[in-house]
Design a protein around this motif. Structure first.
Motif, short mmCIF file in Angstrom:
data_model
loop_
_atom_site.label_atom_id
_atom_site.label_comp_id
_atom_site.label_asym_id
_atom_site.label_seq_id
_atom_site.Cartn_x
_atom_site.Cartn_y
_atom_site.Cartn_z
N GLY A 1 0.82 -1.22 0.00
CA GLY A 1 0.00 0.00 0.00
C GLY A 1 0.85 1.26 0.00
O GLY A 1 0.59 2.20 -0.75
N GLU A 2 1.89 1.27 0.83
CA GLU A 2 2.77 2.45 0.93
C GLU A 2 3.53 2.67 -0.39
O GLU A 2 3.73 3.79 -0.81
N MET A 3 3.95 1.56 -1.03
CA MET A 3 4.73 1.65 -2.26
C MET A 3 3.89 2.20 -3.42
O MET A 3 4.42 2.81 -4.34
N SER A 4 2.58 1.95 -3.35
CA SER A 4 1.72 2.39 -4.45
C SER A 4 1.34 3.87 -4.34
O SER A 4 0.75 4.43 -5.26
N GLN A 5 1.68 4.51 -3.19
CA GLN A 5 1.37 5.92 -3.00
C GLN A 5 2.35 6.81 -3.77
O GLN A 5 3.50 6.43 -4.00
N THR A 6 1.87 7.98 -4.16
CA THR A 6 2.76 8.98 -4.78
C THR A 6 2.51 10.33 -4.10
O THR A 6 1.38 10.80 -4.13
N PRO A 7 3.55 10.98 -3.52
CA PRO A 7 4.90 10.45 -3.31
C PRO A 7 4.92 9.43 -2.16
O PRO A 7 4.03 9.43 -1.31
N ARG A 8 5.94 8.62 -2.15
CA ARG A 8 6.05 7.60 -1.11
C ARG A 8 6.55 8.23 0.19
O ARG A 8 7.30 9.19 0.17
N LYS A 9 6.09 7.67 1.31
CA LYS A 9 6.53 8.19 2.61
C LYS A 9 7.61 7.24 3.14
O LYS A 9 7.33 6.11 3.54
N SER A 10 8.87 7.74 3.12
CA SER A 10 10.01 6.85 3.36
C SER A 10 10.02 6.21 4.74
O SER A 10 10.39 5.06 4.89
N ARG A 11 9.58 6.95 5.79
CA ARG A 11 9.61 6.37 7.15
C ARG A 11 8.68 5.18 7.26
O ARG A 11 9.03 4.15 7.82
N ARG A 12 7.47 5.31 6.70
CA ARG A 12 6.50 4.21 6.74
C ARG A 12 6.96 3.02 5.91
O ARG A 12 6.80 1.87 6.29
N LEU A 13 7.54 3.33 4.74
CA LEU A 13 8.04 2.26 3.86
C LEU A 13 9.09 1.42 4.58
O LEU A 13 9.05 0.20 4.57
N ARG A 14 10.04 2.12 5.20
CA ARG A 14 11.14 1.43 5.86
C ARG A 14 10.66 0.64 7.08
O ARG A 14 11.13 -0.47 7.33
N LEU A 15 9.72 1.21 7.82
CA LEU A 15 9.19 0.51 9.00
C LEU A 15 8.46 -0.77 8.58
O LEU A 15 8.68 -1.85 9.14
N ALA A 16 7.62 -0.65 7.55
CA ALA A 16 6.87 -1.82 7.07
C ALA A 16 7.82 -2.91 6.58
O ALA A 16 7.66 -4.09 6.89
N ALA A 17 8.84 -2.50 5.82
CA ALA A 17 9.81 -3.46 5.27
C ALA A 17 10.60 -4.14 6.38
O ALA A 17 10.80 -5.37 6.35
N LEU A 18 11.02 -3.36 7.37
CA LEU A 18 11.81 -3.90 8.48
C LEU A 18 10.98 -4.90 9.29
O LEU A 18 11.45 -6.01 9.60
N VAL A 19 9.74 -4.52 9.60
CA VAL A 19 8.86 -5.43 10.36
C VAL A 19 8.63 -6.72 9.56
O VAL A 19 8.66 -7.83 10.10
N GLY A 20 8.43 -6.57 8.25
CA GLY A 20 8.18 -7.73 7.39
C GLY A 20 9.35 -8.69 7.36
O GLY A 20 9.19 -9.91 7.52
N VAL A 21 10.56 -8.16 7.15
CA VAL A 21 11.75 -9.03 7.06
C VAL A 21 12.01 -9.70 8.41
O VAL A 21 12.23 -10.93 8.47
N ILE A 22 11.94 -8.94 9.51
CA ILE A 22 12.17 -9.53 10.84
C ILE A 22 11.11 -10.60 11.14
O ILE A 22 11.41 -11.67 11.65
N GLY A 23 9.87 -10.29 10.77
CA GLY A 23 8.78 -11.26 10.99
C GLY A 23 9.04 -12.58 10.29
O GLY A 23 8.91 -13.65 10.90
N TYR A 24 9.44 -12.52 9.03
CA TYR A 24 9.72 -13.76 8.29
C TYR A 24 10.94 -14.50 8.86
O TYR A 24 10.95 -15.73 8.91
N ILE A 25 11.96 -13.76 9.30
CA ILE A 25 13.15 -14.43 9.86
C ILE A 25 12.79 -15.16 11.16
O ILE A 25 13.15 -16.33 11.34
N VAL A 26 12.04 -14.50 12.04
CA VAL A 26 11.66 -15.14 13.31
C VAL A 26 10.74 -16.34 13.04
O VAL A 26 10.91 -17.42 13.63
N SER A 27 9.81 -16.18 12.10
CA SER A 27 8.90 -17.28 11.74
C SER A 27 9.69 -18.47 11.20
O SER A 27 9.40 -19.63 11.52
N TRP A 28 10.68 -18.18 10.38
CA TRP A 28 11.54 -19.22 9.78
C TRP A 28 12.32 -19.96 10.87
O TRP A 28 12.35 -21.21 10.89
#
Lengths: 106, 160
Positions: free
Chosen positions: B33-60
Motif C-alpha cells: 500500500g505504501e509503495m503504491s502511494q505517490t509520493p512515497r513516505k520513506s519512514r512508513r516504507l522502511r518501518l513496514a519493510a523492516l517489520v516484514g523481514v524480521i517477521g519472516y526471519i523469526v517465523s523461519w
C-alpha cells in the motif's frame, strides 16, 4: 552504498538461491547419497539446505555487488522480474516433483 | 522452567512461527500500500519493510526449529499412517522448501523500500516492485494455507 546496485545484487542472488534450492532438493530426493551428505553436515537435510541457501545468497550478493560496476535502470527492473519468476517456477517445479514422487510417476 | 525452555516448547514455537508469519504478511501488504502511494513516505516504507523481514526471519527460525526437533518424530508418523499420507509427501515437502525462497525476496523488497524518492522515480521499477512485494505477502499466505492443511490432517485425518 549504491542502492540500485544493492537491489540488483539482491534480486540476482534471490534468483540463484531459488534455482539452487529447487535443484538441490530434487537431486537429493533422487540420490540418497546426496541427502545423506546433507544430513551429515548439520544433522538434518533441511537445516543444511537452509544454511547453504543463506550462505549462497550472501556470497552471491557480495560478488554481484562487487563485480558489477554500472547498473542501469533496465537491469534493475529485469533482475526483480527474474527473482519473481524463479520463485514462481521453483514453486511449480517442486509441487509437481513431490506430486509425481508421491504417485510414483518418477 | 527457564526462558529457553518456554520459547522452545511445542505450542510456543508454533505460536511464534504462525504469529510472526502473520505479522510479516501484514507488513508486506502494508508495504504494498505504501509503495503504491505517490509520493512515497520513506519512514512508513522502511518501518513496514523492516517489520516484514524480521517477521519472516523469526517465523523461519521458530518453524525450522519445530520442524527439525518435533515434526519428524511426532507429527510426520501420524500423517503417514493416516488417511492422507500425501499431505506430508506433497504439501509439507513443498512447504518446507519454498519457505527458503522468502527471505532473499523479502530483503530485496526491503532494499527497494530504502530507495530515495528521486532514485525510485529514475529507476522506473514501480510495477515489478509492487508485484514483488505482493508476491512476498502472497507466498506467505500460500505457506500458511499449506500449514493449515497439515494441521487439519493431523487433527482430523490421522485415522483417530
Amino acid at each position: 552504498m549504491d542502492k540500485p546496485k544493492l537491489i540488483y545484487a539482491s534480486a540476482l542472488s534471490a534468483t540463484l538461491t531459488a534455482v539452487f534450492v529447487t535443484v538441490l532438493t530434487i537431486v537429493a530426493e533422487l540420490n540418497p547419497a546426496v541427502k545423506d551428505w546433507l544430513k551429515s553436515l548439520s544433522g538434518h537435510h533441511w537445516t543444511s539446505k537452509s544454511i547453504l541457501s543463506i550462505v549462497l545468497y550472501i556470497v552471491a550478493f557480495g560478488l554481484c555487488y562487487a563485480l558489477k560496476h554500472h547498473i542501469d535502470a533496465r537491469k534493475v527492473g529485469i533482475s526483480i522480474k527474474l527473482a519473481i519468476w524463479s520463485a514462481v517456477l521453483g514453486i511449480i517445479v517442486l509441487l509437481f516433483f513431490f506430486t509425481a514422487h508421491n504417485f510414483g510417476w518418477l | 522452567m527457564n526462558l529457553v525452555e518456554i520459547i522452545t516448547a511445542k505450542p510456543v514455537l508454533i505460536g511464534l512461527h504462525l504469529g510472526f508469519a502473520i505479522l510479516a504478511i501484514d507488513a508486506f501488504l502494508w508495504l504494498l500500500g505504501e509503495m503504491s502511494q505517490t509520493p512515497r513516505k520513506s519512514r512508513r516504507l522502511r518501518l513496514a519493510a523492516l517489520v516484514g523481514v524480521i517477521g519472516y526471519i523469526v517465523s523461519w527460525l521458530a518453524g525450522g526449529y519445530y520442524y527439525v526437533k518435533f515434526y519428524g518424530a511426532l507429527v510426520k508418523p501420524i500423517i503417514k499412517a493416516g488417511e492422507a499420507p500425501w499431505v506430508h509427501n506433497i504439501i509439507m515437502e513443498t512447504k518446507e522448501h519454498i519457505f527458503l525462497f522468502i527471505i532473499p525476496l523479502a530483503v530485496t523488497a526491503a532494499l527497494i523500500a530504502w530507495l530515495k524518492e528521486e532514485d525510485w522515480q529514475l529507476l522506473n521499477i514501480r510495477r515489478p516492485s509492487l508485484v514483488l512485494t505482493g508476491f512476498v505477502a502472497g507466498l506467505g499466505l500460500l505457506i500458511g494455507l499449506m500449514g493449515f492443511i497439515i494441521s487439519a490432517t493431523v487433527r482430523w485425518g490421522g485415522g483417530a
